[in-house]
Design a protein around this motif. Structure first.
Motif, PDB file in Angstrom:
ATOM      1  N   GLN A  47      -5.114   3.975   3.164  1.00  0.00           N
ATOM      2  CA  GLN A  47      -4.892   5.406   3.372  1.00  0.00           C
ATOM      3  C   GLN A  47      -4.602   5.740   4.826  1.00  0.00           C
ATOM      4  O   GLN A  47      -3.685   6.506   5.120  1.00  0.00           O
ATOM      5  CB  GLN A  47      -6.109   6.202   2.897  1.00  0.00           C
ATOM      6  CG  GLN A  47      -6.164   6.416   1.406  1.00  0.00           C
ATOM      7  CD  GLN A  47      -7.154   7.515   1.048  1.00  0.00           C
ATOM      8  OE1 GLN A  47      -8.013   7.898   1.836  1.00  0.00           O
ATOM      9  NE2 GLN A  47      -7.026   8.035  -0.151  1.00  0.00           N
ATOM     10  N   LEU A  48      -5.369   5.183   5.748  1.00  0.00           N
ATOM     11  CA  LEU A  48      -5.183   5.534   7.152  1.00  0.00           C
ATOM     12  C   LEU A  48      -3.799   5.140   7.647  1.00  0.00           C
ATOM     13  O   LEU A  48      -3.186   5.861   8.430  1.00  0.00           O
ATOM     14  CB  LEU A  48      -6.245   4.871   8.024  1.00  0.00           C
ATOM     15  CG  LEU A  48      -7.588   5.582   8.156  1.00  0.00           C
ATOM     16  CD1 LEU A  48      -8.442   4.907   9.208  1.00  0.00           C
ATOM     17  CD2 LEU A  48      -7.417   7.050   8.502  1.00  0.00           C
ATOM     18  N   TRP A  49      -3.303   3.993   7.213  1.00  0.00           N
ATOM     19  CA  TRP A  49      -1.966   3.574   7.641  1.00  0.00           C
ATOM     20  C   TRP A  49      -0.899   4.445   6.993  1.00  0.00           C
ATOM     21  O   TRP A  49       0.025   4.914   7.657  1.00  0.00           O
ATOM     22  CB  TRP A  49      -1.712   2.100   7.311  1.00  0.00           C
ATOM     23  CG  TRP A  49      -0.300   1.706   7.611  1.00  0.00           C
ATOM     24  CD1 TRP A  49       0.734   1.595   6.729  1.00  0.00           C
ATOM     25  CD2 TRP A  49       0.261   1.458   8.901  1.00  0.00           C
ATOM     26  NE1 TRP A  49       1.897   1.270   7.385  1.00  0.00           N
ATOM     27  CE2 TRP A  49       1.640   1.178   8.723  1.00  0.00           C
ATOM     28  CE3 TRP A  49      -0.253   1.433  10.193  1.00  0.00           C
ATOM     29  CZ2 TRP A  49       2.495   0.877   9.789  1.00  0.00           C
ATOM     30  CZ3 TRP A  49       0.595   1.126  11.246  1.00  0.00           C
ATOM     31  CH2 TRP A  49       1.948   0.856  11.041  1.00  0.00           C
ATOM     32  N   ASN A  50      -1.013   4.671   5.707  1.00  0.00           N
ATOM     33  CA  ASN A  50       0.051   5.358   4.977  1.00  0.00           C
ATOM     34  C   ASN A  50       0.039   6.868   5.140  1.00  0.00           C
ATOM     35  O   ASN A  50       0.979   7.542   4.724  1.00  0.00           O
ATOM     36  CB  ASN A  50      -0.010   4.987   3.488  1.00  0.00           C
ATOM     37  CG  ASN A  50       0.536   3.603   3.234  1.00  0.00           C
ATOM     38  OD1 ASN A  50       1.684   3.306   3.539  1.00  0.00           O
ATOM     39  ND2 ASN A  50      -0.297   2.722   2.697  1.00  0.00           N
ATOM     40  N   LYS A  51      -1.015   7.409   5.743  1.00  0.00           N
ATOM     41  CA  LYS A  51      -1.052   8.851   5.968  1.00  0.00           C
ATOM     42  C   LYS A  51      -0.583   9.236   7.372  1.00  0.00           C
ATOM     43  O   LYS A  51      -0.472  10.409   7.678  1.00  0.00           O
ATOM     44  CB  LYS A  51      -2.473   9.392   5.732  1.00  0.00           C
ATOM     45  CG  LYS A  51      -2.826   9.585   4.264  1.00  0.00           C
ATOM     46  CD  LYS A  51      -4.256  10.083   4.106  1.00  0.00           C
ATOM     47  CE  LYS A  51      -4.592  10.377   2.660  1.00  0.00           C
ATOM     48  NZ  LYS A  51      -4.017  11.636   2.195  1.00  0.00           N
ATOM     49  N   ASN A  52      -0.312   8.241   8.238  1.00  0.00           N
ATOM     50  CA  ASN A  52       0.169   8.625   9.561  1.00  0.00           C
ATOM     51  C   ASN A  52       1.639   9.000   9.494  1.00  0.00           C
ATOM     52  O   ASN A  52       2.350   8.640   8.563  1.00  0.00           O
ATOM     53  CB  ASN A  52      -0.137   7.544  10.612  1.00  0.00           C
ATOM     54  CG  ASN A  52       0.793   6.356  10.562  1.00  0.00           C
ATOM     55  OD1 ASN A  52       2.016   6.496  10.565  1.00  0.00           O
ATOM     56  ND2 ASN A  52       0.220   5.164  10.518  1.00  0.00           N
ATOM     57  N   LEU A  53       2.089   9.734  10.491  1.00  0.00           N
ATOM     58  CA  LEU A  53       3.418  10.347  10.463  1.00  0.00           C
ATOM     59  C   LEU A  53       4.531   9.337  10.252  1.00  0.00           C
ATOM     60  O   LEU A  53       5.496   9.602   9.533  1.00  0.00           O
ATOM     61  CB  LEU A  53       3.659  11.128  11.764  1.00  0.00           C
ATOM     62  CG  LEU A  53       4.953  11.938  11.818  1.00  0.00           C
ATOM     63  CD1 LEU A  53       4.927  13.085  10.817  1.00  0.00           C
ATOM     64  CD2 LEU A  53       5.193  12.480  13.226  1.00  0.00           C
ATOM     65  N   PHE A  54       4.422   8.163  10.866  1.00  0.00           N
ATOM     66  CA  PHE A  54       5.474   7.156  10.743  1.00  0.00           C
ATOM     67  C   PHE A  54       5.635   6.717   9.292  1.00  0.00           C
ATOM     68  O   PHE A  54       6.751   6.507   8.808  1.00  0.00           O
ATOM     69  CB  PHE A  54       5.156   5.941  11.620  1.00  0.00           C
ATOM     70  CG  PHE A  54       6.201   4.860  11.544  1.00  0.00           C
ATOM     71  CD1 PHE A  54       7.331   4.912  12.351  1.00  0.00           C
ATOM     72  CD2 PHE A  54       6.061   3.808  10.650  1.00  0.00           C
ATOM     73  CE1 PHE A  54       8.303   3.922  12.271  1.00  0.00           C
ATOM     74  CE2 PHE A  54       7.031   2.811  10.564  1.00  0.00           C
ATOM     75  CZ  PHE A  54       8.153   2.871  11.380  1.00  0.00           C
ATOM     76  N   SER A  55       4.516   6.592   8.580  1.00  0.00           N
ATOM     77  CA  SER A  55       4.553   6.064   7.211  1.00  0.00           C
ATOM     78  C   SER A  55       4.800   7.133   6.156  1.00  0.00           C
ATOM     79  O   SER A  55       5.216   6.806   5.041  1.00  0.00           O
ATOM     80  CB  SER A  55       3.230   5.350   6.896  1.00  0.00           C
ATOM     81  OG  SER A  55       3.015   4.287   7.806  1.00  0.00           O
ATOM     82  N   LEU A  56       4.525   8.393   6.477  1.00  0.00           N
ATOM     83  CA  LEU A  56       4.719   9.458   5.495  1.00  0.00           C
ATOM     84  C   LEU A  56       6.171   9.538   5.069  1.00  0.00           C
ATOM     85  O   LEU A  56       7.081   9.295   5.862  1.00  0.00           O
ATOM     86  CB  LEU A  56       4.271  10.804   6.058  1.00  0.00           C
ATOM     87  CG  LEU A  56       2.766  11.023   6.208  1.00  0.00           C
ATOM     88  CD1 LEU A  56       2.500  12.349   6.895  1.00  0.00           C
ATOM     89  CD2 LEU A  56       2.059  10.977   4.857  1.00  0.00           C
ATOM     90  N   ARG A  57       6.383   9.909   3.808  1.00  0.00           N
ATOM     91  CA  ARG A  57       7.742   9.976   3.278  1.00  0.00           C
ATOM     92  C   ARG A  57       8.004  11.332   2.638  1.00  0.00           C
ATOM     93  O   ARG A  57       7.090  12.023   2.206  1.00  0.00           O
ATOM     94  CB  ARG A  57       7.951   8.857   2.255  1.00  0.00           C
ATOM     95  CG  ARG A  57       8.071   7.480   2.876  1.00  0.00           C
ATOM     96  CD  ARG A  57       8.192   6.397   1.839  1.00  0.00           C
ATOM     97  NE  ARG A  57       6.892   6.014   1.302  1.00  0.00           N
ATOM     98  CZ  ARG A  57       6.711   5.299   0.210  1.00  0.00           C
ATOM     99  NH1 ARG A  57       7.746   4.907  -0.489  1.00  0.00           N
ATOM    100  NH2 ARG A  57       5.509   4.993  -0.201  1.00  0.00           N
ATOM    101  N   GLY A  58       9.299  11.649   2.583  1.00  0.00           N
ATOM    102  CA  GLY A  58       9.753  12.825   1.836  1.00  0.00           C
ATOM    103  C   GLY A  58       9.074  14.109   2.252  1.00  0.00           C
ATOM    104  O   GLY A  58       8.935  14.440   3.437  1.00  0.00           O
TER     105      GLY A  58
END
Length: 720
Positions: free
Chosen positions: A127-138
């Motif tokens: 969650q912490l990785w995928n919720k940061n701005l770089f990883s967020l999508r759409g």
């Protein structure tokens, strides 16, 4: 016996059948999963590299026989003169784009087709990785970006400048107070301690000194969070990519549990302390706390030139962004279904006007005829007014609408040129683009309509109603189109309004951690290469120090934010460092909507890019291409002088990425880099030592640029 032998032979053959089928299935599976994908671009008529089954172009990098930088360089130079060609990241077909004009289309003009980055690990795993701005999508990225952007405006940088200055002074004083003329240092370790302290104070509101207290927990956790090297991390990475469910089952995430727990607790405690004690600090944690409460801040206009390498925040037009989603619900599929009844009545009236005439053929000027129909539709669907412009050809609504859309004639042409070239004069005489009579008519019509609806509680599903609701602060969500409304229909572009229905402490922690992923390692890498280039190019260092001394004198010994950003040669040196040694060797985009690359040369064919296709942007290759930068291996800040920087193709210079998904913290990184070198070079000379790598030898086994054996330099105290 013969019969028995036949039976035995038949039984053996029967037993072999499943084995043969199994082998055939495995061979077929191997072909479709490992062999066929290697011809993806060839089948599309696109030139491609020579990939190896399973490993694609990554065989050498996988087994450590080729550096990642060499793989990027090899792929970039494979087809000289081509705008693009196919490569393979393992078994994933990837289109490598080399042409700046095509990059401009993909990253800016046609951004909606290439909005996202490649997901590194599945969303549910970390969650912490995928919720940061770089990883967020759409949509999630579109919502978060405008919430974070105000953290990095010019005025916020001015505020953070004070915090950074204290860190820079502490950094220099750590060495000044030692009774030593020259310090031999590994600059990567040294600079990461400085960037760590800046992040701690500017993002988290925590005061640390990582030179005085080298093993402080904040530094150790930041270092662990950004350490992606080593065999353990490589195994973990491949496990998360190829076996996410298994890794999730065992609770293994991209960010270690200790780092995860440390930063979650730090953010939770910071938020709790600020809320309980009403503490306000102008940093990213504060902005995210405000966003959590539904309070949003506007981005500010940059008043100071923050440097050539700074990427501007994509300005999609704030007023347009605010108004578009208010109006869009008027045109959703369900609203069109409602308006269909009103339009049908207008269409029936239109046809009946001619049917009831005793005439077989009508000779008509169709423009006049159809404008009367469209006028009636607009009147009923938008304004709630019933008119029939064929039966009553001179009704006021039609005449005013016709006048409002009449841009022809010599008078209107003179008025147009006057408004464009002499707006103040036209304003003085009260001449506007829309005539006073039209202006007054529609103002009165809208005012009367609103008044009547409010007094009689009339609700009509049209644009006037939606704007009345918006005036009260009520906003409607756009609806999903349930019916195919036609080939030419354009989908509403969701540019994000910077509003998130629920912002959790996990979201806030994830965004705060982006400082580490973007600022801890990348910025210290920039500092290391800049220090190295200054040490081996003493003439450049002398010229930069001269500018530093002159600026210090003009500021009375205390550097100011504005004075630092006005230092032209400093900016030239930083910009050239980012050109020769970009922090990211490549960046990427994922195709989010089907796209076609139109051919521009005789040997090209239309390339149809499917959804989820990966695009590689070879930053390092373009930055080292002699076509854009003559003698690219030479460190030459003069490329970025006022006289020369106009010759640089802006889409061939991308140290912070391109388009709306550029690096949000470019100003932050540039500011702390310039600040530390101002203080450092004012007191010390950077000199090579025995361990200095000349010429620079790059390390293997890393995805970013790193000196083999470290960045060893000497800090020699200046004689004042």
């Amino acid at each position: 016996m013969i019969g028995v032998d036949i039976l035995t032979y038949g039984f053996d053959q029967f037993m072999m059948l499943p084995l043969i089928i199994g082998v055939a299935l495995l061979v077929t599976l191997f072909y479709y999963m490992c062999v066929k994908p290697m011809y993806y671009w060839q089948e599309k008529g696109v030139k491609q590299t020579d990939p190896v089954w399973i490993f694609g172009d990554n065989l050498g990098t996988t087994f450590g026989t080729e550096r990642f930088i060499d793989m990027v360089d090899r792929c970039y130079n494979k087809f000289s003169g081509n705008r693009y060609h196919g490569i393979y990241e393992m078994s994933q077909p990837t289109l490598l784009i080399k042409d700046p004009e095509l990059l401009k289309k993909i990253t800016v003009k046609d951004f909606d087709h290439f909005m996202d980055h490649k997901p590194i690990v599945p969303e549910e795993v970390d969650q912490l990785w995928n919720k940061n701005l770089f990883s967020l999508r759409g949509k999630k990225w579109r919502e978060m970006r405008p919430i974070l952007s105000p953290s990095f405006t010019s005025s916020k940088m001015r505020t953070m400048f004070i915090l950074m200055s204290k860190c820079a002074e502490d950094f220099v004083n750590h060495f000044l107070k030692k009774n030593q003329d020259c310090f031999e240092l590994e600059m990567r370790d040294t600079f990461t301690r400085f960037t760590n302290d800046v992040i701690a104070t500017a993002a988290f509101g925590v005061k640390v000194d990582s030179l005085e207290a080298p093993n402080n927990e904040f530094y150790l956790m930041g270092k662990e969070a950004t350490n992606f090297g080593g065999i353990v991390n490589m195994i973990k990475f491949f496990g998360l990519v190829f076996c996410p469910k298994i890794m999730q089952f065992f609770g293994i995430s991209f960010i270690s549990r200790s780092v995860n727990n440390f930063f979650r607790k730090l953010v939770d405690d910071t938020i709790k302390a600020r809320e309980e004690n009403n503490i306000i600090r102008p940093d990213m944690i504060h902005l995210l706390m405000e966003a959590k409460k539904g309070i949003h801040h506007n981005e500010e206009t940059v008043e100071v030139d923050t440097g050539f390498a700074t990427v501007e925040e994509a300005n999609m037009g704030k007023k347009w962004r605010e108004m578009r989603p208010i109006l869009s619900p008027s045109f959703t599929s369900s609203k069109m279904r409602t308006m269909f009844i009103l339009m049908s009545k207008c269409a029936e009236d239109f046809v009946n006007h001619f049917l009831k005439k005793n005439q077989d053929c009508f000779e008509l000027e169709m423009r006049d005829t159809f404008t009367r129909f469209t006028n009636d539709v607009i009147a009923t669907a938008a304004f709630g007014v019933k008119v029939d412009s064929l039966e009553a050809p001179n009704n006021e609504f039609y005449l005013m609408g016709k006048e409002a859309t009449n841009f022809g004639g010599i008078v209107n042409m003179i008025k147009f040129f006057g408004l464009v070239f002499c707006p103040k004069i036209m304003q003085f005489f009260g001449i506007s683009f829309i005539s006073r009579s039209v202006n007054n008519f529609f103002r009165k019509l809208v005012d009367d309509t609103i008044k009547a609806r409010e007094e009689n509680n009339i609700i009509r599903p049209d644009m006037i109603h939606l704007l009345m609701e918006a005036k009260k602060g009520i906003h409607h969500n756009e609806e999903t189109v349930e019916v195919d409304t036609g080939f030419a229909t354009v989908e509403e572009a969701n540019m994000g309004k910077g509003h998130i229905t629920e912002l959790t402490n996990t979201d806030i922690t994830a965004q705060a951690l982006i400082f580490f992923f973007a600022g801890f390692d990348s910025v210290s890498s920039l500092m290391c290469f800049m220090a190295h280039e200054l040490a081996v190019n003493s003439d450049i260092q002398i010229r930069l120090r001269k500018e530093i001394n002159e600026t210090s004198v003009s500021c009375g010994g205390s550097i100011t934010y504005e004075a630092l950003l006005k230092m032209k040669y400093m900016d030239m040196v930083v910009s050239e460092t980012l050109r020769k040694w970009p922090s990211a060797l490549v960046t990427d985009r994922i195709c989010t909507k089907p796209y076609t690359i139109v051919p521009v040369t005789a040997d090209e064919n239309p390339v149809h890019i499917e959804k989820k296709t990966l695009i590689m942007i070879p930053i390092f290759g373009i930055h080292r291409d002699p076509k854009y930068y003559p003698d690219p291996l030479r460190f030459d800040p003069e490329r970025f002088s006022d006289e020369n920087k106009g010759n640089i193709n802006t889409f061939a210079y991308m140290p912070f990425g391109l388009g709306p998904r550029n690096c949000i913290g470019s100003r932050f990184g540039l500011l702390e880099t310039k600040l530390i070198f101002f203080h450092l070079l004012f007191h010390f000379e950077l000199v090579p030592v025995k361990k200095t790598s000349i010429p620079m030898k790059l390390a293997k086994g890393t995805f970013n640029l790193m000196a083999e054996g470290g960045f060893w330099l000497g800090l020699k105290r200046m004689k004042k």
